[in-house]
Design a protein around this motif. Sequence first.
Motif, PDB file in Angstrom:
ATOM      1  N   VAL A 162       0.842  -1.202   0.000  1.00  0.00           N
ATOM      2  CA  VAL A 162       0.000   0.000   0.000  1.00  0.00           C
ATOM      3  C   VAL A 162       0.874   1.247   0.000  1.00  0.00           C
ATOM      4  CG1 VAL A 162      -1.654   1.328   1.373  1.00  0.00           C
ATOM      5  CG2 VAL A 162      -1.978  -1.126   1.077  1.00  0.00           C
ATOM      6  N   TRP A 163       1.913   1.258   0.840  1.00  0.00           N
ATOM      7  CA  TRP A 163       2.806   2.419   0.918  1.00  0.00           C
ATOM      8  C   TRP A 163       3.498   2.666  -0.420  1.00  0.00           C
ATOM      9  CZ3 TRP A 163       8.145   2.831   0.378  1.00  0.00           C
ATOM     10  CH2 TRP A 163       8.682   4.084   0.710  1.00  0.00           C
ATOM     11  N   ARG A 164       4.009   1.596  -1.039  1.00  0.00           N
ATOM     12  CA  ARG A 164       4.709   1.754  -2.322  1.00  0.00           C
ATOM     13  C   ARG A 164       3.754   2.257  -3.406  1.00  0.00           C
ATOM     14  NH1 ARG A 164       7.079  -2.726  -0.141  1.00  0.00           N
ATOM     15  NH2 ARG A 164       5.740  -4.167  -1.281  1.00  0.00           N
ATOM     16  N   ALA A 165       2.519   1.773  -3.393  1.00  0.00           N
ATOM     17  CA  ALA A 165       1.536   2.240  -4.373  1.00  0.00           C
ATOM     18  C   ALA A 165       1.238   3.725  -4.170  1.00  0.00           C
ATOM     19  CB  ALA A 165       0.256   1.420  -4.260  1.00  0.00           C
ATOM     20  N   GLN A 166       1.137   4.149  -2.927  1.00  0.00           N
ATOM     21  CA  GLN A 166       0.881   5.559  -2.641  1.00  0.00           C
ATOM     22  C   GLN A 166       2.049   6.428  -3.084  1.00  0.00           C
ATOM     23  OE1 GLN A 166       0.087   5.494   1.547  1.00  0.00           O
ATOM     24  NE2 GLN A 166      -2.107   5.123   1.270  1.00  0.00           N
ATOM     25  N   VAL A 167       3.260   5.958  -2.859  1.00  0.00           N
ATOM     26  CA  VAL A 167       4.455   6.723  -3.268  1.00  0.00           C
ATOM     27  C   VAL A 167       4.471   6.894  -4.779  1.00  0.00           C
ATOM     28  CG1 VAL A 167       6.980   6.609  -3.435  1.00  0.00           C
ATOM     29  CG2 VAL A 167       5.859   6.131  -1.265  1.00  0.00           C
ATOM     30  N   ARG A 218       1.889   6.854  -6.871  1.00  0.00           N
ATOM     31  CA  ARG A 218       0.746   7.627  -7.377  1.00  0.00           C
ATOM     32  C   ARG A 218       0.853   9.126  -7.104  1.00  0.00           C
ATOM     33  NH1 ARG A 218      -2.705   3.390  -5.537  1.00  0.00           N
ATOM     34  NH2 ARG A 218      -2.935   4.536  -3.593  1.00  0.00           N
ATOM     35  N   ARG A 219       1.471   9.497  -6.005  1.00  0.00           N
ATOM     36  CA  ARG A 219       1.456  10.917  -5.649  1.00  0.00           C
ATOM     37  C   ARG A 219       2.410  11.725  -6.531  1.00  0.00           C
ATOM     38  NH1 ARG A 219       4.803   9.863  -0.250  1.00  0.00           N
ATOM     39  NH2 ARG A 219       6.863  10.272  -1.106  1.00  0.00           N
TER      40      ARG A 219
END
Length: 86
Positions: A10-15, A17-18
């Motif tokens: 989840v953290w890597r996906a957020q990094v 996408r932002r």
Amino acid sequence: MDEAEASGRVWRAQVRRRWTAEQDRDALARLIEYDADPVEIELYELAADPRTLLIDRAQRRRAGQHERHIRRLKDRGRPAAGADGR
């Protein structure tokens, strides 16, 4: 997949996408040129802080390294940590 691996994904996906810190800084700079609001100026100063830029780059680099590592393991035919359902 355990809780730590799920959280990491989840953290890597957020990094990924932002927006980058540089993009944030540039967008805020354009906004300040149009309408210099004290809150916008403070946000720009935070986005332009060298530590913020370094942290953002390090997070993006780490997320990318992990993805490349997982891809290499899959290419070699080895299951990635947490990928085998344990």
